[in-house]
Write a protein that holds these residues in place. Structure first.
Motif, mmCIF file in Angstrom:
data_model
loop_
_atom_site.group_PDB
_atom_site.id
_atom_site.type_symbol
_atom_site.label_atom_id
_atom_site.label_comp_id
_atom_site.label_asym_id
_atom_site.label_seq_id
_atom_site.Cartn_x
_atom_site.Cartn_y
_atom_site.Cartn_z
ATOM 1 N N LYS A 1 0.890 -0.544 0.071
ATOM 2 C CA LYS A 1 -0.356 -0.075 -0.070
ATOM 3 C C LYS A 1 0.910 1.306 0.086
ATOM 4 O O LYS A 1 1.906 1.341 0.759
ATOM 5 C CB LYS A 1 -0.786 0.005 1.313
ATOM 6 C CG LYS A 1 -2.203 1.181 1.175
ATOM 7 C CD LYS A 1 -2.646 1.396 2.628
ATOM 8 C CE LYS A 1 -2.419 1.131 3.538
ATOM 9 N NZ LYS A 1 -3.688 0.407 4.892
ATOM 10 N N ALA A 2 0.360 2.373 -0.741
ATOM 11 C CA ALA A 2 0.899 3.218 -0.927
ATOM 12 C C ALA A 2 -0.074 4.894 -0.058
ATOM 13 O O ALA A 2 -1.053 4.826 -1.046
ATOM 14 C CB ALA A 2 1.526 3.861 -2.266
ATOM 15 N N LEU B 1 -3.077 3.345 -2.415
ATOM 16 C CA LEU B 1 -3.302 2.349 -3.903
ATOM 17 C C LEU B 1 -2.899 1.063 -3.122
ATOM 18 O O LEU B 1 -1.726 0.487 -2.212
ATOM 19 C CB LEU B 1 -2.540 3.210 -4.432
ATOM 20 C CG LEU B 1 -2.512 4.605 -5.233
ATOM 21 C CD1 LEU B 1 -1.293 4.555 -6.777
ATOM 22 C CD2 LEU B 1 -3.894 4.443 -6.167
ATOM 23 N N LEU B 2 -3.703 0.405 -3.127
ATOM 24 C CA LEU B 2 -3.574 -1.224 -3.082
ATOM 25 C C LEU B 2 -2.850 -2.068 -4.531
ATOM 26 O O LEU B 2 -3.353 -1.768 -5.304
ATOM 27 C CB LEU B 2 -4.179 -1.706 -2.445
ATOM 28 C CG LEU B 2 -5.522 -1.020 -1.206
ATOM 29 C CD1 LEU B 2 -6.435 -2.153 -0.332
ATOM 30 C CD2 LEU B 2 -4.351 -0.766 -0.490
ATOM 31 N N PHE B 3 -2.003 -2.440 -4.306
ATOM 32 C CA PHE B 3 -1.082 -2.946 -5.794
ATOM 33 C C PHE B 3 -0.970 -4.993 -4.992
ATOM 34 O O PHE B 3 -1.028 -4.647 -4.287
ATOM 35 C CB PHE B 3 -0.101 -3.136 -5.580
ATOM 36 C CG PHE B 3 0.515 -1.204 -5.712
ATOM 37 C CD1 PHE B 3 0.812 -0.606 -6.801
ATOM 38 C CD2 PHE B 3 0.608 -0.483 -4.705
ATOM 39 C CE1 PHE B 3 1.369 0.915 -7.349
ATOM 40 C CE2 PHE B 3 0.574 1.079 -4.782
ATOM 41 C CZ PHE B 3 0.696 1.441 -6.442
ATOM 42 N N ASN B 4 -0.890 -5.497 -5.821
ATOM 43 C CA ASN B 4 -1.518 -6.408 -5.625
ATOM 44 C C ASN B 4 0.176 -6.813 -5.889
ATOM 45 O O ASN B 4 1.591 -6.398 -6.530
ATOM 46 C CB ASN B 4 -1.481 -7.647 -7.057
ATOM 47 C CG ASN B 4 -2.771 -7.729 -7.996
ATOM 48 O OD1 ASN B 4 -3.350 -7.242 -6.341
ATOM 49 N ND2 ASN B 4 -3.268 -7.435 -8.785
ATOM 50 N N LYS B 5 0.739 -8.244 -4.704
ATOM 51 C CA LYS B 5 1.989 -7.913 -5.003
ATOM 52 C C LYS B 5 3.038 -8.921 -5.642
ATOM 53 O O LYS B 5 4.187 -9.091 -5.488
ATOM 54 C CB LYS B 5 2.125 -9.115 -3.743
ATOM 55 C CG LYS B 5 1.994 -8.992 -2.244
ATOM 56 C CD LYS B 5 1.938 -9.794 -1.057
ATOM 57 C CE LYS B 5 2.354 -8.854 0.280
ATOM 58 N NZ LYS B 5 3.433 -7.847 0.514
ATOM 59 N N GLU C 1 -6.906 -1.111 -6.114
ATOM 60 C CA GLU C 1 -8.187 -0.578 -5.415
ATOM 61 C C GLU C 1 -7.388 0.613 -5.316
ATOM 62 O O GLU C 1 -5.830 0.587 -5.295
ATOM 63 C CB GLU C 1 -7.861 -1.501 -4.030
ATOM 64 C CG GLU C 1 -9.436 -0.350 -3.380
ATOM 65 C CD GLU C 1 -9.227 -1.484 -2.462
ATOM 66 O OE1 GLU C 1 -9.783 -0.743 -0.789
ATOM 67 O OE2 GLU C 1 -10.192 -1.961 -2.051
ATOM 68 N N VAL C 2 -8.532 1.692 -5.256
ATOM 69 C CA VAL C 2 -7.971 3.517 -5.156
ATOM 70 C C VAL C 2 -8.756 3.760 -4.367
ATOM 71 O O VAL C 2 -10.126 3.175 -4.339
ATOM 72 C CB VAL C 2 -7.778 3.347 -6.557
ATOM 73 C CG1 VAL C 2 -7.522 5.135 -6.578
ATOM 74 C CG2 VAL C 2 -6.553 2.865 -7.988
ATOM 75 N N LYS C 3 -8.676 4.126 -3.432
ATOM 76 C CA LYS C 3 -9.747 4.665 -2.551
ATOM 77 C C LYS C 3 -8.849 6.066 -2.354
ATOM 78 O O LYS C 3 -7.884 6.580 -2.230
ATOM 79 C CB LYS C 3 -9.185 3.959 -1.226
ATOM 80 C CG LYS C 3 -10.744 4.554 -0.404
ATOM 81 C CD LYS C 3 -10.688 3.309 0.413
ATOM 82 C CE LYS C 3 -11.690 3.231 1.463
ATOM 83 N NZ LYS C 3 -11.550 2.478 2.922
ATOM 84 N N ILE D 1 -12.954 -0.409 -6.435
ATOM 85 C CA ILE D 1 -11.852 -1.537 -6.779
ATOM 86 C C ILE D 1 -11.835 -1.934 -8.260
ATOM 87 O O ILE D 1 -12.830 -2.124 -9.215
ATOM 88 C CB ILE D 1 -12.803 -3.371 -6.241
ATOM 89 C CG1 ILE D 1 -12.716 -2.578 -4.335
ATOM 90 C CG2 ILE D 1 -12.089 -4.621 -6.032
ATOM 91 C CD1 ILE D 1 -13.279 -3.983 -3.856
ATOM 92 N N PHE D 2 -10.787 -3.008 -9.101
ATOM 93 C CA PHE D 2 -10.422 -3.054 -10.397
ATOM 94 C C PHE D 2 -10.546 -4.657 -10.433
ATOM 95 O O PHE D 2 -9.952 -5.207 -9.380
ATOM 96 C CB PHE D 2 -9.224 -2.191 -11.026
ATOM 97 C CG PHE D 2 -8.868 -0.809 -10.761
ATOM 98 C CD1 PHE D 2 -9.910 -0.234 -11.980
ATOM 99 C CD2 PHE D 2 -8.489 0.019 -9.743
ATOM 100 C CE1 PHE D 2 -9.950 0.828 -11.632
ATOM 101 C CE2 PHE D 2 -8.012 1.113 -9.553
ATOM 102 C CZ PHE D 2 -9.220 1.964 -11.152
ATOM 103 N N THR D 3 -11.475 -4.953 -11.425
ATOM 104 C CA THR D 3 -11.016 -6.042 -11.922
ATOM 105 C C THR D 3 -11.065 -6.774 -13.483
ATOM 106 O O THR D 3 -11.746 -5.349 -14.243
ATOM 107 C CB THR D 3 -13.034 -6.959 -11.150
ATOM 108 O OG1 THR D 3 -13.846 -7.120 -12.041
ATOM 109 C CG2 THR D 3 -12.921 -6.781 -9.728
ATOM 110 N N ASN D 4 -11.091 -7.684 -13.335
ATOM 111 C CA ASN D 4 -10.936 -8.111 -14.978
ATOM 112 C C ASN D 4 -9.833 -6.928 -15.419
ATOM 113 O O ASN D 4 -10.461 -6.874 -17.158
ATOM 114 C CB ASN D 4 -12.063 -8.115 -15.472
ATOM 115 C CG ASN D 4 -13.139 -9.336 -15.072
ATOM 116 O OD1 ASN D 4 -12.911 -10.468 -14.524
ATOM 117 N ND2 ASN D 4 -14.402 -8.626 -14.364
#
Length: 209
Positions: free
Chosen positions: A148-149, A167-171, A178-180, A192-195
């Motif tokens: 997370k940043a 910002l949440l990042f996949n490891k 995800e952006v908040k 929340i982003f998908t696909n």
């Protein structure tokens, strides 16, 4: 036309750092930033579905909307809401193109440094590449599930609308999922982003209103 706050939801932050998040050490931060920046530089286009949750203190439940997002480097962005209403916002050539259920309008943002900055934040936040932005103080955290940043704006003009970004990042691939964004009032918008599809061919006509 819907409230201009819809322009600021983007970019797409949490009201507090969760207990399970740990502060990254300097070496971890350097490695993480390098991975994210490398990924962002290699990303020319993004297609993604998204679900947006708008939290307002006076409502008992968050307002949920969903749609599709398209980004094409260097600065073309389209957010298209498809449920529960039809609404799209396109940032293109210093113009803001809005389609509100078939009612179209255009806003010239060429003379607005604030909106230019917001447009760039949109692109960079979705791609994750905001680390060199002098307008923010950045903190880095980690958990077992994500990195997370957290970005706090220094510019008073931005801080008037945005208290902080998260910002949440996949490891595994260092992509933002995800952006908040938190407002000065502590209301917040979570996306929340998908696909997600990277580097597919996207015709410029997608960004016509």
């Amino acid at each position: 036309m819907r409230n201009y706050f819809l322009l600021l939801f983007l970019v797409f932050i949490g009201s507090s750092i969760q207990a399970q998040d740990a502060v990254m050490h300097a070496s971890e931060t350097a490695t993480f930033k390098e991975k994210v920046i490398t990924s962002a530089k290699a990303t020319q286009t993004i297609k993604s579905d998204f679900v947006q949750y708008k939290h307002l203190d006076f409502l008992s439940e968050d307002v949920k909307t969903s749609g599709k997002m398209v980004v094409k480097a260097p600065n073309l962005v389209k957010w298209e809401y498809t449920n529960p209403y039809q609404y799209s916002v396109i940032f293109k050539e210093d113009k803001l193109l809005i389609n509100d259920g078939g009612t179209k309008s255009k806003v010239d943002i060429g003379n607005s440094e604030l909106f230019k900055k917001l447009n760039q934040l949109i692109v960079n936040s979705v791609k994750g590449n905001m680390f060199n932005d002098a307008d923010f103080t950045v903190s880095f955290y980690k958990s077992s599930k994500y990195n997370k940043a957290v970005f706090v704006p220094k510019d008073p003009k931005i801080a008037k609308y945005i208290a902080s970004f998260e910002l949440l990042f996949n490891k595994d691939d260092a992509q933002v999922y995800e952006v908040k964004m938190v407002e000065p009032s502590q209301d917040f918008t979570r996306i929340i982003f998908t696909n997600r599809i990277l580097n597919s061919t996207i015709n410029d006509s997608v960004f016509n209103n």
